[in-house]
Design a protein around this motif. Structure first.
Motif, mmCIF file in Angstrom:
data_model
loop_
_atom_site.group_PDB
_atom_site.id
_atom_site.type_symbol
_atom_site.label_atom_id
_atom_site.label_comp_id
_atom_site.label_asym_id
_atom_site.label_seq_id
_atom_site.Cartn_x
_atom_site.Cartn_y
_atom_site.Cartn_z
ATOM 1 N N UNK A 163 0.803 -1.273 -0.194
ATOM 2 C CA UNK A 163 0.121 -0.101 0.178
ATOM 3 C C UNK A 163 0.745 1.252 0.097
ATOM 4 N N UNK A 164 2.171 1.100 0.417
ATOM 5 C CA UNK A 164 2.922 2.482 0.313
ATOM 6 C C UNK A 164 4.185 2.507 -0.555
ATOM 7 N N UNK A 165 3.921 1.911 -1.642
ATOM 8 C CA UNK A 165 4.909 1.875 -2.607
ATOM 9 C C UNK A 165 3.877 1.598 -4.156
ATOM 10 N N UNK A 166 4.965 1.782 -5.243
ATOM 11 C CA UNK A 166 4.246 1.709 -6.526
ATOM 12 C C UNK A 166 5.424 1.307 -7.405
ATOM 13 N N UNK A 167 4.918 1.009 -8.594
ATOM 14 C CA UNK A 167 5.739 0.692 -9.696
ATOM 15 C C UNK A 167 6.539 -0.600 -9.290
ATOM 16 N N UNK A 168 7.821 -0.601 -9.670
ATOM 17 C CA UNK A 168 8.682 -1.824 -9.705
ATOM 18 C C UNK A 168 8.810 -2.303 -7.984
ATOM 19 N N UNK A 169 8.851 -1.585 -6.937
ATOM 20 C CA UNK A 169 8.860 -1.653 -5.693
ATOM 21 C C UNK A 169 7.715 -2.437 -5.163
ATOM 22 N N UNK A 170 6.598 -1.921 -5.533
ATOM 23 C CA UNK A 170 5.221 -2.679 -5.490
ATOM 24 C C UNK A 170 5.202 -4.154 -6.017
ATOM 25 N N UNK A 171 5.769 -4.422 -7.425
ATOM 26 C CA UNK A 171 5.730 -5.542 -7.884
ATOM 27 C C UNK A 171 6.928 -6.475 -7.278
ATOM 28 N N UNK A 172 7.898 -6.180 -6.567
ATOM 29 C CA UNK A 172 8.706 -7.206 -5.818
ATOM 30 C C UNK A 172 7.908 -7.451 -4.432
ATOM 31 N N UNK A 173 7.221 -6.502 -4.068
ATOM 32 C CA UNK A 173 6.595 -6.615 -2.811
ATOM 33 C C UNK A 173 5.608 -7.561 -2.770
ATOM 34 N N UNK A 174 4.876 -7.721 -4.197
ATOM 35 C CA UNK A 174 3.601 -8.583 -4.418
ATOM 36 C C UNK A 174 4.381 -10.043 -4.272
ATOM 37 N N UNK A 175 5.396 -10.235 -4.875
ATOM 38 C CA UNK A 175 6.255 -11.450 -5.041
ATOM 39 C C UNK A 175 6.733 -12.055 -3.577
ATOM 40 N N UNK A 176 7.186 -11.082 -2.922
ATOM 41 C CA UNK A 176 7.642 -11.424 -1.565
ATOM 42 C C UNK A 176 6.480 -11.629 -0.491
#
Length: 219
Positions: free
Chosen positions: A114-127
């Motif tokens: 909820x606190x990031x977007x873009x590439x960081x969000x995509x990495x976050x989803x995987x983790x």
């Protein structure tokens, strides 16, 4: 003399919700003092001068800080009903390990949704799903993480359920599709009044986080 119990808390906090569940499990009467985390009260600063964070349990004037430490304190002091940690030393250590795993891994990765977007969000989803699949593996086919009864690890993790709608909407994910065992477990936990009455409403959490995102320039 009756115990004087005060909880300094913030309704949105999954860490504060842990303490609320523990107090409800033990049937402890307490005074709830909602805190403004953006404008910290003198009482909060006095009772938690190191971290300056909620939740803080004040028992007969003495503060106990950090949610998992507070829950263990509650379990030790009010040990006449609803034990939250196993009596066996090895099982107790095992429960503490997994609660610590939730603290160290789940919060940080969930925040990315909820606190990031873009590439960081995509990495976050995987983790996010990697961590929840590890938790599903630990849960296995047991009703609860400790076995047949709701306990310390369940209490540590279930409070994040209040934020699942936030993670799904802002992270554009479907938790049940990827981790059905976690959702089934959460629904079992919610059948307990002590849990259902202590968790913040998902829609209210979503509205509040939407405001936070605007403040951070994410909207």
């Amino acid at each position: 003399m009756a115990d004087e119990v005060v909880l300094l808390d913030f309704w949105l906090s999954m860490f504060g919700m842990r303490v609320r569940i523990a107090l409800a499990e033990k049937g402890i009467k307490y005074e709830y003092k909602e805190q403004d985390i953006f404008n910290k009260s003198p009482l909060l600063l006095e009772m938690n001068p190191i971290h300056k964070k909620i939740p803080v349990l004040i028992h007969n004037g003495k503060p106990v800080c950090e949610s998992l430490i507070i829950v263990q304190y509650i379990d030790e002091v009010w040990n006449d009903k609803s034990p939250l940690l196993p009596s066996d030393p090895y099982q107790r250590a095992h429960a503490r390990f997994w609660a610590d795993f939730v603290d160290k891994k789940v919060y940080e990765v969930s925040r990315k949704l909820w606190a990031t977007k873009g590439e960081e969000l995509e990495v976050g989803k995987k983790e996010f799903f990697e961590i929840y699949k590890i938790l599903e593996g630990e849960l296995g086919d047991k009703p609860y993480f400790g076995g047949e009864t709701f306990g310390f690890v369940d209490l540590s993790l279930i409070t994040f359920y209040s934020w699942f709608h936030v993670y799904e909407v802002f992270g554009n994910i479907n938790i049940e599709a990827e981790c059905p065992k976690i959702i089934a477990w959460a629904k079992r936990c919610l059948q307990k009044e002590t849990v259902a009455n202590s968790l913040a409403d998902q829609k209210k959490v979503y509205e509040a986080v939407g405001q936070l995102r605007k403040m951070r320039g994410l909207e």
